[in-house]
Motif scaffolding. Structure first.
Motif, PDB file in Angstrom:
ATOM      1  N   ALA A 134      13.654  -9.722  33.447  1.00 52.64           N
ATOM      2  CA  ALA A 134      14.556 -10.502  32.592  1.00 52.64           C
ATOM      3  C   ALA A 134      15.175 -11.641  33.388  1.00 52.64           C
ATOM      4  N   GLY A 135      14.381 -12.199  34.312  1.00 55.47           N
ATOM      5  CA  GLY A 135      14.822 -13.400  35.027  1.00 55.47           C
ATOM      6  C   GLY A 135      14.469 -14.616  34.195  1.00 55.47           C
ATOM      7  N   GLY A 136      14.194 -15.726  34.853  1.00 53.42           N
ATOM      8  CA  GLY A 136      13.903 -16.967  34.130  1.00 53.42           C
ATOM      9  C   GLY A 136      12.707 -16.824  33.196  1.00 53.42           C
ATOM     10  N   ALA A 137      11.583 -16.377  33.736  1.00 49.97           N
ATOM     11  CA  ALA A 137      10.364 -16.275  32.918  1.00 49.97           C
ATOM     12  C   ALA A 137      10.509 -15.178  31.858  1.00 49.97           C
ATOM     13  N   ASN A 157      14.195  -3.528  33.174  1.00 54.84           N
ATOM     14  CA  ASN A 157      14.648  -4.228  34.389  1.00 54.84           C
ATOM     15  C   ASN A 157      15.251  -3.234  35.360  1.00 54.84           C
ATOM     16  N   ASP A 160      19.468  -4.480  39.068  1.00 51.80           N
ATOM     17  CA  ASP A 160      19.751  -5.488  40.089  1.00 51.80           C
ATOM     18  C   ASP A 160      20.567  -6.622  39.468  1.00 51.80           C
ATOM     19  N   THR A 206       7.925 -10.070  36.395  1.00 54.47           N
ATOM     20  CA  THR A 206       8.780  -9.778  37.562  1.00 54.47           C
ATOM     21  C   THR A 206       8.346 -10.530  38.819  1.00 54.47           C
ATOM     22  N   GLY A 207       7.098 -10.985  38.857  1.00 53.93           N
ATOM     23  CA  GLY A 207       6.592 -11.603  40.091  1.00 53.93           C
ATOM     24  C   GLY A 207       6.072 -10.568  41.089  1.00 53.93           C
ATOM     25  N   MET A 210       2.712 -11.079  43.317  1.00 54.61           N
ATOM     26  CA  MET A 210       2.512 -12.310  44.083  1.00 54.61           C
ATOM     27  C   MET A 210       3.259 -12.199  45.412  1.00 54.61           C
ATOM     28  N   THR A 234       2.476 -12.712  34.422  1.00 50.43           N
ATOM     29  CA  THR A 234       2.857 -14.132  34.492  1.00 50.43           C
ATOM     30  C   THR A 234       2.444 -14.790  35.805  1.00 50.43           C
ATOM     31  N   GLY A 258      -1.090 -15.727  34.578  1.00 52.90           N
ATOM     32  CA  GLY A 258      -0.151 -16.706  34.025  1.00 52.90           C
ATOM     33  C   GLY A 258      -0.645 -18.145  34.003  1.00 52.90           C
ATOM     34  N   MET A 262       1.118 -21.372  32.271  1.00 50.84           N
ATOM     35  CA  MET A 262       1.563 -22.515  33.073  1.00 50.84           C
ATOM     36  C   MET A 262       1.058 -23.830  32.475  1.00 50.84           C
TER      37      MET A 262
HETATM   38  P1  NAD Z   1      13.404 -14.518  38.619  1.00 57.26           P
HETATM   39  O1  NAD Z   1      13.770 -14.324  40.039  1.00 57.26           O
HETATM   40  O2  NAD Z   1      14.246 -15.360  37.752  1.00 57.26           O
HETATM   41  O3  NAD Z   1      13.282 -13.072  37.920  1.00 57.26           O
HETATM   42  C1  NAD Z   1      12.602 -12.002  38.517  1.00 57.26           C
HETATM   43  C2  NAD Z   1      12.684 -10.759  37.637  1.00 57.26           C
HETATM   44  O4  NAD Z   1      11.904  -9.737  38.224  1.00 57.26           O
HETATM   45  C3  NAD Z   1      14.088 -10.183  37.488  1.00 57.26           C
HETATM   46  O5  NAD Z   1      14.203  -9.604  36.219  1.00 57.26           O
HETATM   47  C4  NAD Z   1      14.139  -9.095  38.566  1.00 57.26           C
HETATM   48  O6  NAD Z   1      15.021  -8.058  38.217  1.00 57.26           O
HETATM   49  C5  NAD Z   1      12.711  -8.606  38.556  1.00 57.26           C
HETATM   50  N1  NAD Z   1      12.257  -8.105  39.846  1.00 57.26           N
HETATM   51  C6  NAD Z   1      12.304  -8.746  41.029  1.00 57.26           C
HETATM   52  N2  NAD Z   1      11.773  -7.990  42.001  1.00 57.26           N
HETATM   53  C7  NAD Z   1      11.360  -6.845  41.419  1.00 57.26           C
HETATM   54  C8  NAD Z   1      10.722  -5.667  41.911  1.00 57.26           C
HETATM   55  N3  NAD Z   1      10.388  -5.529  43.190  1.00 57.26           N
HETATM   56  N4  NAD Z   1      10.445  -4.687  41.030  1.00 57.26           N
HETATM   57  C9  NAD Z   1      10.768  -4.818  39.731  1.00 57.26           C
HETATM   58  N5  NAD Z   1      11.364  -5.913  39.210  1.00 57.26           N
HETATM   59  C10 NAD Z   1      11.668  -6.909  40.053  1.00 57.26           C
HETATM   60  O7  NAD Z   1      11.911 -15.080  38.650  1.00 57.26           O
HETATM   61  P2  NAD Z   1      11.163 -15.890  37.496  1.00 57.26           P
HETATM   62  O8  NAD Z   1      11.394 -17.325  37.690  1.00 57.26           O
HETATM   63  O9  NAD Z   1      11.476 -15.269  36.197  1.00 57.26           O
HETATM   64  O10 NAD Z   1       9.638 -15.622  37.874  1.00 57.26           O
HETATM   65  C11 NAD Z   1       9.062 -14.355  37.700  1.00 57.26           C
HETATM   66  C12 NAD Z   1       7.544 -14.482  37.799  1.00 57.26           C
HETATM   67  O11 NAD Z   1       7.044 -15.262  36.722  1.00 57.26           O
HETATM   68  C13 NAD Z   1       7.052 -15.163  39.069  1.00 57.26           C
HETATM   69  O12 NAD Z   1       5.906 -14.510  39.509  1.00 57.26           O
HETATM   70  C14 NAD Z   1       6.695 -16.549  38.629  1.00 57.26           C
HETATM   71  O13 NAD Z   1       5.651 -17.110  39.391  1.00 57.26           O
HETATM   72  C15 NAD Z   1       6.188 -16.272  37.228  1.00 57.26           C
HETATM   73  N6  NAD Z   1       6.302 -17.442  36.354  1.00 57.26           N
HETATM   74  C16 NAD Z   1       5.159 -17.874  35.775  1.00 57.26           C
HETATM   75  C17 NAD Z   1       5.204 -18.942  34.927  1.00 57.26           C
HETATM   76  C18 NAD Z   1       3.927 -19.419  34.287  1.00 57.26           C
HETATM   77  O14 NAD Z   1       3.935 -20.485  33.665  1.00 57.26           O
HETATM   78  N7  NAD Z   1       2.855 -18.665  34.398  1.00 57.26           N
HETATM   79  C19 NAD Z   1       6.412 -19.596  34.657  1.00 57.26           C
HETATM   80  C20 NAD Z   1       7.577 -19.122  35.273  1.00 57.26           C
HETATM   81  C21 NAD Z   1       7.500 -18.042  36.124  1.00 57.26           C
END
Ligand code: NAD
Length: 288
Positions: A134-137, A157, A160, A206-207, A210, A234, A258, A262
């Motif tokens: 529940a971060g940005g993506a 989530n 954290d 969650t990323g 990667m 993603t 993703g 993108m």
């Molecule tokens: P963010 O830091 O805003 O959010 C990360 C989320 O993952 C949070 O909810 C966090 O609680 C959770 N998280 C982090 N580490 C974790 C772990 N070890 N175990 C479980 N949950 C965990 O990041 P974001 O900007 O939302 O990006 C997240 C992913 O989405 C990244 O891999 C980014 O590359 C990808 N992304 C892809 C696109 C696309 O167009 N394909 C666009 C944006 C982001």
């Protein structure tokens, strides 16, 4: 490039820090050139401190608009005149459109997610999604999917820094859309498994998968994944994440990274600025 730039060229920016690694300038400038559109897209290293004057320069220079990325996606909100409903719900903006000095903020990541599934002939509207992150993506995906008609959403989530945000997203989705959203703890593995098994699509935002978590996945047991479940990660670097490998091992037919999201988030911004469809296949070929 010199053949394209003239006295009428309109500027579109990308305001973030750091930003030199971004693929967006290559994406948009090649698309403008391909369609013969008189725009130029440039990246600017803009942090929170420079942001107010950078946003004002969109008006001053009569720019067509800008992308914004970290650390400015949330800080930019009070500097704009209007917000698209999805951007308002997300509390974040990645695209600004300048219409005669009126700046409107949009978020296109969620649109990119939904469009990339549409491109594959997959319609998740009316179905249930389990979403990790529940971060940005994760926020952008949850909000757009709910607005577009996903009927049920189980958001997982960790406890954290994003937990409160996840709670906020669930409340907002339940208040403002017809989607029924629930919040779950990622630490509860039995619940996580049950919700995934009950879903039409599982999305990981969650990323995990990667760098520096390249060999990790939240779902490491193929028996959790039905063959007809849709699995969406993603992450797009690496192209095949650990989650995708587990899904392939389970025989899941529809497994996505993703990359499409993108490209389509960029295409959505491109459409907002130019009114034209980005030649997505051509850009995919140039970038990858
Ligand atoms: P963010 O830091 O805003 O959010 C990360 C989320 O993952 C949070 O909810 C966090 O609680 C959770 N998280 C982090 N580490 C974790 C772990 N070890 N175990 C479980 N949950 C965990 O990041 P974001 O900007 O939302 O990006 C997240 C992913 O989405 C990244 O891999 C980014 O590359 C990808 N992304 C892809 C696109 C696309 O167009 N394909 C666009 C944006 C982001």
């Amino acid at each position: 490039m010199t053949e394209r730039i003239d006295g009428h060229t309109l500027l579109i920016g990308l305001m973030a820090y750091p930003i030199r690694h971004s693929m967006s300038p290559t994406m948009h400038n090649n698309a403008f050139a391909k369609l013969g559109l008189n725009y130029a897209y440039l990246a600017f290293e803009i942090d929170n401190k420079k942001l107010p004057s950078a946003i004002e320069s969109i008006r001053t220079l009569d720019m067509r608009g800008s992308n914004v990325s970290m650390p400015n996606k949330q800080k930019v909100l009070p500097l704009l005149d209007k917000l698209d409903p999805a951007a308002e719900m997300c509390g974040a903006v990645n695209t600004i459109v300048n219409d005669d000095g009126i700046l409107t903020g949009y978020t296109t990541d969620g649109i990119g997610f939904m469009k990339s599934l549409d491109d594959e002939g997959i319609n998740i509207r009316g179905h249930k999604m389990t979403l990790a992150g529940a971060g940005g993506a994760g926020t952008a995906i949850a909000v757009q999917a709910a607005l577009d008609g996903v009927s049920e959403m189980s958001i997982f989530n960790l406890h954290d820094a994003e937990w409160e945000n996840a709670k906020h997203n669930v409340d907002l989705i339940n208040e403002r859309t017809s989607c029924h959203a629930t919040l779950h703890e990622l630490e509860d593995r039995d619940d996580f498994k049950k919700e995934i098994q009950d879903s039409y699509i599982y999305t990981d935002a969650t990323g995990v998968g990667m760098k520096p978590l390249e060999d990790k996945t939240l779902v490491d047991d193929p028996s959790w994944l039905r063959k007809d479940l849709i699995v969406f990660d993603t992450v797009y670097a690496p192209r095949t994440t650990k989650l995708m490998k587990v899904a392939q091992e389970a025989g899941v037919e529809h497994v996505f990274n993703g990359l499409g999201m993108m490209l389509e988030q960029g295409a959505a911004a491109f459409k907002l600025w130019t009114g034209e469809d980005m030649p997505v296949d051509y850009i995919r070929h140039i970038l990858f």
